[in-house]
Scaffold this motif. Structure first.
Motif, PDB file in Angstrom:
ATOM      1  N   PRO A 157       1.154   6.354   3.511  1.00 53.88           N
ATOM      2  CA  PRO A 157       1.076   5.285   4.648  1.00 53.88           C
ATOM      3  C   PRO A 157       0.423   5.935   6.178  1.00 53.88           C
ATOM      4  O   PRO A 157       0.161   7.232   6.084  1.00 53.88           O
TER       5      PRO A 157
ATOM      6  N   ALA B 110      -4.621  -2.504   4.815  1.00 53.37           N
ATOM      7  CA  ALA B 110      -3.073  -2.816   4.582  1.00 53.37           C
ATOM      8  C   ALA B 110      -2.849  -4.466   4.293  1.00 53.37           C
ATOM      9  O   ALA B 110      -3.525  -5.215   4.636  1.00 53.37           O
TER      10      ALA B 110
ATOM     11  N   ASP C 142       0.634   0.143   5.463  1.00 55.13           N
ATOM     12  CA  ASP C 142       0.904   0.601   3.899  1.00 55.13           C
ATOM     13  C   ASP C 142      -0.585   0.628   3.473  1.00 55.13           C
ATOM     14  O   ASP C 142      -0.711   0.392   2.419  1.00 55.13           O
TER      15      ASP C 142
END
Length: 428
Positions: free
Chosen positions: A405, A348, A369
């Motif tokens: 996510p 992420a 994310d």
């Protein structure tokens, strides 16, 4: 409620009504099968195997009803007692476990009334909007089929074009009524199922005792593992360095008169080794209970943790006070483990941490994310978080579809003390 949301919920409820009616029909063969299994119970070997098999199918059907009720907003917990160890299929232990569980007989008692109520309410949830669609489409059908007389609505015969025109507003009314009534009908069906399928007070107490037994065992195992880790770190780290430090100082004492330069060098090494040992002890203490947590609370500790990560972290806090020390420590280490998983596995670039206190619950959310695909069943880190929270009756859920996510949601029952004047937020 917005019109689009209202229509969407109504359509989903209508589809749920079709599903509920179809499931209700399966109750009848399951009831017949269960009665036959009970009748054959005295038959050697066959009775021991047939009743557990039939009960397993009934429980699968009851669990489907619980899932359908959950979609209607009615939570129905599973009341079944855990199976005894080494309960072989067709054996006496498994048979006795099934036969002595009150939930078995409550499931059987629900099959017939559940079939009647589920079928009636499910069909009603579908019939009302379908009747409305009939009224909306009646005018062109009436013209195309050239029917001399047709009845629609409440005592409303249709014999001419002007009367056929009035079927459309009635159809719209019935359709709107059906869309609004379908969720309510499914909720009524779920409430009826809850009368039979929810655990009784005694069953809830037994399940609670079983849960606490498992939680206590997990907590004891986790504490034992933590003590072994501390012992290993002390033995291999600080203790070894302190032993080496003592030997170095002893050697310097012997050489201080014969070789002062060498003795000073050994004392310098001893001073450096003492600093290293002190740093290791501080890290060890920080792993047990971080000083920043004691000094600045969960807010400051989480922000300090965020600053140490090699990626962008946003921290939002809405805590009007401090949780109790054990809960605060569990929340901190659970958040730390979740962030460690992000760094190790997610790839992420941005992490969000949100902490709030609502209705005597400490809610923690860690989202990133990254690439997704996190699974609590496979990851030891996520299982460790769940065990840590379970010791305080806390729960954890993970949403991590492939591609992200990933959202890890944690809940801890707690009360707060030392209220603050306002919540805080910021970026780490």
């Amino acid at each position: 409620m917005e019109t689009a949301t209202w229509v969407r919920d109504g359509l989903r409820a209508i589809a749920g009504g079709v599903f509920a009616a179809g499931l209700a029909v399966t109750n009848l063969p399951l009831l017949v099968m269960s009665v036959v299994a009970l009748a054959l119970t005295p038959v050697p070997f066959l009775g021991l195997a047939l009743l557990p098999w039939a009960t397993n199918l009934v429980r699968m059907r009851a669990n489907l009803e619980r899932r359908l009720a959950a979609r209607a907003g009615i939570a129905i917990a599973r009341p079944y007692e855990p199976p005894p160890p080494r309960a072989l299929p067709g054996g006496w232990k498994r048979f006795r476990w099934i036969a002595t569980d009150p939930a078995t007989w409550r499931d059987l008692a629900w099959l017939l009334p559940g079939a009647i109520v589920g079928l009636a309410l499910g069909l009603l949830a579908v019939a009302i909007p379908l009747y409305g669609m009939e009224g909306i489409s009646l005018l062109p059908l009436w013209l195309y089929l050239s029917i001399d007389s047709y009845g629609y609505g409440v005592f409303w015969p249709i014999a001419n074009f002007s009367e056929a025109m009035l079927s459309m507003p009635q159809g719209v009314l019935f359709l709107a009524l059906g869309l609004g009534a379908a969720p309510w009908l499914l909720e009524v069906n779920a409430q009826f199922a809850k009368l039979f399928l929810a655990p009784t007070k005694a069953a809830e107490l037994r399940l609670r005792v079983a849960q606490l037994t498992v939680t206590r065992a997990d907590t004891v195992d986790a504490q034992a593992a933590e003590l072994r880790r501390i012992e290993r770190d002390l033995h291999d780290g600080a203790q070894a360095r302190l032993v080496s430090l003592g030997m170095t100082i002893g050697l310097a004492e012997e050489m201080i008169e014969r070789d002062p330069a060498r003795a000073r060098k050994l004392l310098t090494e001893a001073r450096e080794a003492s600093g290293t040992a002190l740093l290791e002890l501080r890290n060890l203490v920080r792993g047990i209970h971080p000083p920043v947590l004691a000094e600045r609370g969960l807010d400051g500790a989480v922000r300090a943790l965020a600053l140490s990560l090699p990626l962008r972290v946003t921290v939002e806090m809405d805590l009007p006070g401090r949780p109790e020390t054990p809960v605060e420590s569990a929340a901190y280490f659970a958040t730390a483990e979740a962030l460690a998983n992000v760094v190790r596995h997610s790839r992420a670039r941005h992490v969000q941490i949100y902490v709030q206190h609502v209705d005597d619950l400490l809610l923690l959310t860690v989202s990133d994310d990254g690439v997704g695909g996190a699974d609590a069943a496979r990851g030891t880190g996520l299982r460790g978080i769940a065990r840590r929270l379970a010791a305080f009756d806390g729960t954890m859920s993970v949403s991590s579809p492939p591609g992200g996510p990933t959202v890890v949601s944690m809940e801890l029952p707690c009360v707060l003390s030392s209220p603050k004047t306002s919540p805080s937020s910021g970026t780490g």
